[in-house]
Design a protein around this motif. Structure first.
Motif, PDB file in Angstrom:
ATOM      1  N   LYS A  74       0.830  -1.200   0.000  1.00  0.00           N
ATOM      2  CA  LYS A  74       0.000   0.000   0.000  1.00  0.00           C
ATOM      3  C   LYS A  74       0.875   1.265   0.000  1.00  0.00           C
ATOM      4  O   LYS A  74       0.612   2.216  -0.733  1.00  0.00           O
ATOM      5  CB  LYS A  74      -0.889  -0.045   1.252  1.00  0.00           C
ATOM      6  CG  LYS A  74      -1.817   1.124   1.428  1.00  0.00           C
ATOM      7  CD  LYS A  74      -2.989   1.020   0.514  1.00  0.00           C
ATOM      8  CE  LYS A  74      -3.820   2.311   0.564  1.00  0.00           C
ATOM      9  NZ  LYS A  74      -4.687   2.411  -0.607  1.00  0.00           N
ATOM     10  N   GLN A  75       1.930   1.248   0.813  1.00  0.00           N
ATOM     11  CA  GLN A  75       2.837   2.402   0.876  1.00  0.00           C
ATOM     12  C   GLN A  75       3.547   2.603  -0.455  1.00  0.00           C
ATOM     13  O   GLN A  75       3.721   3.714  -0.932  1.00  0.00           O
ATOM     14  CB  GLN A  75       3.886   2.202   1.983  1.00  0.00           C
ATOM     15  CG  GLN A  75       3.332   2.444   3.378  1.00  0.00           C
ATOM     16  CD  GLN A  75       4.330   2.084   4.467  1.00  0.00           C
ATOM     17  OE1 GLN A  75       5.356   1.459   4.205  1.00  0.00           O
ATOM     18  NE2 GLN A  75       4.023   2.462   5.698  1.00  0.00           N
ATOM     19  N   ARG A  76       3.988   1.488  -1.044  1.00  0.00           N
ATOM     20  CA  ARG A  76       4.687   1.564  -2.322  1.00  0.00           C
ATOM     21  C   ARG A  76       3.762   2.135  -3.394  1.00  0.00           C
ATOM     22  O   ARG A  76       4.154   3.001  -4.185  1.00  0.00           O
ATOM     23  CB  ARG A  76       5.152   0.150  -2.717  1.00  0.00           C
ATOM     24  CG  ARG A  76       6.094   0.099  -3.879  1.00  0.00           C
ATOM     25  CD  ARG A  76       6.561  -1.314  -4.144  1.00  0.00           C
ATOM     26  NE  ARG A  76       5.449  -2.187  -4.473  1.00  0.00           N
ATOM     27  CZ  ARG A  76       5.581  -3.482  -4.764  1.00  0.00           C
ATOM     28  NH1 ARG A  76       6.767  -4.045  -4.740  1.00  0.00           N
ATOM     29  NH2 ARG A  76       4.535  -4.207  -5.068  1.00  0.00           N
ATOM     30  N   HIS A  77       2.509   1.638  -3.411  1.00  0.00           N
ATOM     31  CA  HIS A  77       1.518   2.126  -4.369  1.00  0.00           C
ATOM     32  C   HIS A  77       1.318   3.641  -4.213  1.00  0.00           C
ATOM     33  O   HIS A  77       1.380   4.398  -5.187  1.00  0.00           O
ATOM     34  CB  HIS A  77       0.196   1.382  -4.148  1.00  0.00           C
ATOM     35  CG  HIS A  77      -0.821   1.639  -5.203  1.00  0.00           C
ATOM     36  ND1 HIS A  77      -1.248   0.677  -6.080  1.00  0.00           N
ATOM     37  CD2 HIS A  77      -1.483   2.767  -5.542  1.00  0.00           C
ATOM     38  CE1 HIS A  77      -2.138   1.199  -6.904  1.00  0.00           C
ATOM     39  NE2 HIS A  77      -2.295   2.461  -6.592  1.00  0.00           N
ATOM     40  N   ARG A  78       1.098   4.085  -2.976  1.00  0.00           N
ATOM     41  CA  ARG A  78       0.862   5.512  -2.699  1.00  0.00           C
ATOM     42  C   ARG A  78       2.058   6.362  -3.082  1.00  0.00           C
ATOM     43  O   ARG A  78       1.919   7.440  -3.644  1.00  0.00           O
ATOM     44  CB  ARG A  78       0.643   5.700  -1.188  1.00  0.00           C
ATOM     45  CG  ARG A  78      -0.754   5.516  -0.779  1.00  0.00           C
ATOM     46  CD  ARG A  78      -1.212   6.671   0.148  1.00  0.00           C
ATOM     47  NE  ARG A  78      -2.516   6.327   0.682  1.00  0.00           N
ATOM     48  CZ  ARG A  78      -2.702   5.827   1.903  1.00  0.00           C
ATOM     49  NH1 ARG A  78      -1.676   5.632   2.715  1.00  0.00           N
ATOM     50  NH2 ARG A  78      -3.917   5.526   2.298  1.00  0.00           N
ATOM     51  N   MET A  79       3.245   5.846  -2.749  1.00  0.00           N
ATOM     52  CA  MET A  79       4.461   6.609  -3.006  1.00  0.00           C
ATOM     53  C   MET A  79       4.652   6.787  -4.512  1.00  0.00           C
ATOM     54  O   MET A  79       5.018   7.864  -4.976  1.00  0.00           O
ATOM     55  CB  MET A  79       5.637   5.857  -2.382  1.00  0.00           C
ATOM     56  CG  MET A  79       6.882   6.662  -2.272  1.00  0.00           C
ATOM     57  SD  MET A  79       7.827   6.489  -3.770  1.00  0.00           S
ATOM     58  CE  MET A  79       8.109   4.725  -3.723  1.00  0.00           C
ATOM     59  N   LEU A  80       4.393   5.730  -5.291  1.00  0.00           N
ATOM     60  CA  LEU A  80       4.511   5.837  -6.750  1.00  0.00           C
ATOM     61  C   LEU A  80       3.489   6.820  -7.311  1.00  0.00           C
ATOM     62  O   LEU A  80       3.796   7.589  -8.230  1.00  0.00           O
ATOM     63  CB  LEU A  80       4.345   4.465  -7.410  1.00  0.00           C
ATOM     64  CG  LEU A  80       5.552   3.541  -7.298  1.00  0.00           C
ATOM     65  CD1 LEU A  80       5.202   2.134  -7.759  1.00  0.00           C
ATOM     66  CD2 LEU A  80       6.719   4.083  -8.134  1.00  0.00           C
ATOM     67  N   GLU A  81       2.269   6.809  -6.760  1.00  0.00           N
ATOM     68  CA  GLU A  81       1.259   7.784  -7.189  1.00  0.00           C
ATOM     69  C   GLU A  81       1.754   9.205  -6.911  1.00  0.00           C
ATOM     70  O   GLU A  81       1.682  10.076  -7.775  1.00  0.00           O
ATOM     71  CB  GLU A  81      -0.059   7.558  -6.431  1.00  0.00           C
ATOM     72  CG  GLU A  81      -0.880   6.402  -6.951  1.00  0.00           C
ATOM     73  CD  GLU A  81      -2.220   6.303  -6.238  1.00  0.00           C
ATOM     74  OE1 GLU A  81      -3.084   5.534  -6.704  1.00  0.00           O
ATOM     75  OE2 GLU A  81      -2.415   6.979  -5.199  1.00  0.00           O
ATOM     76  N   ASP A  82       2.262   9.422  -5.687  1.00  0.00           N
ATOM     77  CA  ASP A  82       2.764  10.753  -5.320  1.00  0.00           C
ATOM     78  C   ASP A  82       3.875  11.181  -6.268  1.00  0.00           C
ATOM     79  O   ASP A  82       3.939  12.328  -6.703  1.00  0.00           O
ATOM     80  CB  ASP A  82       3.343  10.733  -3.893  1.00  0.00           C
ATOM     81  CG  ASP A  82       2.256  10.584  -2.842  1.00  0.00           C
ATOM     82  OD1 ASP A  82       1.069  10.733  -3.182  1.00  0.00           O
ATOM     83  OD2 ASP A  82       2.603  10.298  -1.679  1.00  0.00           O
TER      84      ASP A  82
END
Ligand SMILES: [Mn+2]
Ligand SMILES: [Mn+2]
Lengths: 154, 154
Positions: A74-82
């Motif tokens: 989830k963190q990786r997904h969010r970080m890539l979106e950011d």
């Protein structure tokens, strides 16, 4: 080693647990756009790997290791979106690209990307400088390479 | 739509044509670590899509459209390498991650990443500022999240 599909399941189960407190097969199937029978099969695999388990009354739950992995996904997904948002990529492209890219980002690459996101957050003047640079680039690039990009957009 | 595998083939054939002037099935098989029979099958598919063709005496060649695509694949691959190198990612991780990431980068994301690479090349003082920031981050992150990352490195 986790397969891309396992990563998507762990991320989805983690999200559902956080949002609703439980993760139903039907909800997982809807979110991942797969058949409930596929969900059941994958849950068996995740159970064998001790990432999920069934508890009386509560139903499907993540084990501590499964929860840790789900949180990481989830963190990786969010970080890539950011990161892509920071680059000025459009929202629909972000959604599409992140779903593919996320499974191929090593932990060390993730740490570096995270640093870059934090760097621009910490120094908004650099981000504005990049923003100006990118717009200028986009303007001049449009004239000469529209043809190239058309081939790739297909 | 090209599959990731088709993209790898077009990139490899393009590279071989540039380096040697011809692309032999055996060389393609070695580079992509596949059986020659798989190469033959894929060449048939690429032929059907008019990306490659056979010429008397010269053998396998790229059509203009195939060459354009191969060049795009090669540029995208190089640009992603440059980008991760700029972020301070190690060479073996770069090789591994780029092979996966490249197939999931939309043209608009590629343009934005390219701008970022050029931005840091144009303003080395910003790149040095990021470099310092990243090292500081890496130092402080080591203490608190080694545990998290261990789980993902597995
Ligand atoms: Mn995801
Ligand atoms: Mn490649």
């Amino acid at each position: 080693m986790l397969t891309p599909s396992m990563e998507d399941y762990l991320e989805t189960i983690y999200e559902l647990m956080k949002e609703k407190g439980y993760a139903r097969v039907s909800d997982i199937a809807t979110i991942l756009a797969v058949q409930p029978s596929s969900v059941t099969k994958m849950i068996q695999k995740l159970d064998e790997k001790n990432f999920v388990t069934y508890e009386k009354y509560r139903g499907l739950v993540l084990t501590p290791e499964g929860e840790q992995l789900g949180r990481n996904m989830k963190q990786r997904h969010r970080m890539l979106e950011d990161f892509l948002r920071l680059l000025g990529v459009g929202e629909s492209t972000i959604r599409k690209d992140v779903e593919g890219i996320e499974h191929h980002i090593s932990p060390s690459t993730m740490r570096s990307l995270q640093s870059l996101v934090l760097f621009f957050q910490e120094y908004p003047e650099y981000q504005r400088a990049f923003e100006r640079f990118r717009r200028l680039q986009a303007g001049t690039a449009e004239d000469r390479s529209t043809e190239n990009l058309k081939v790739m957009d297909e």
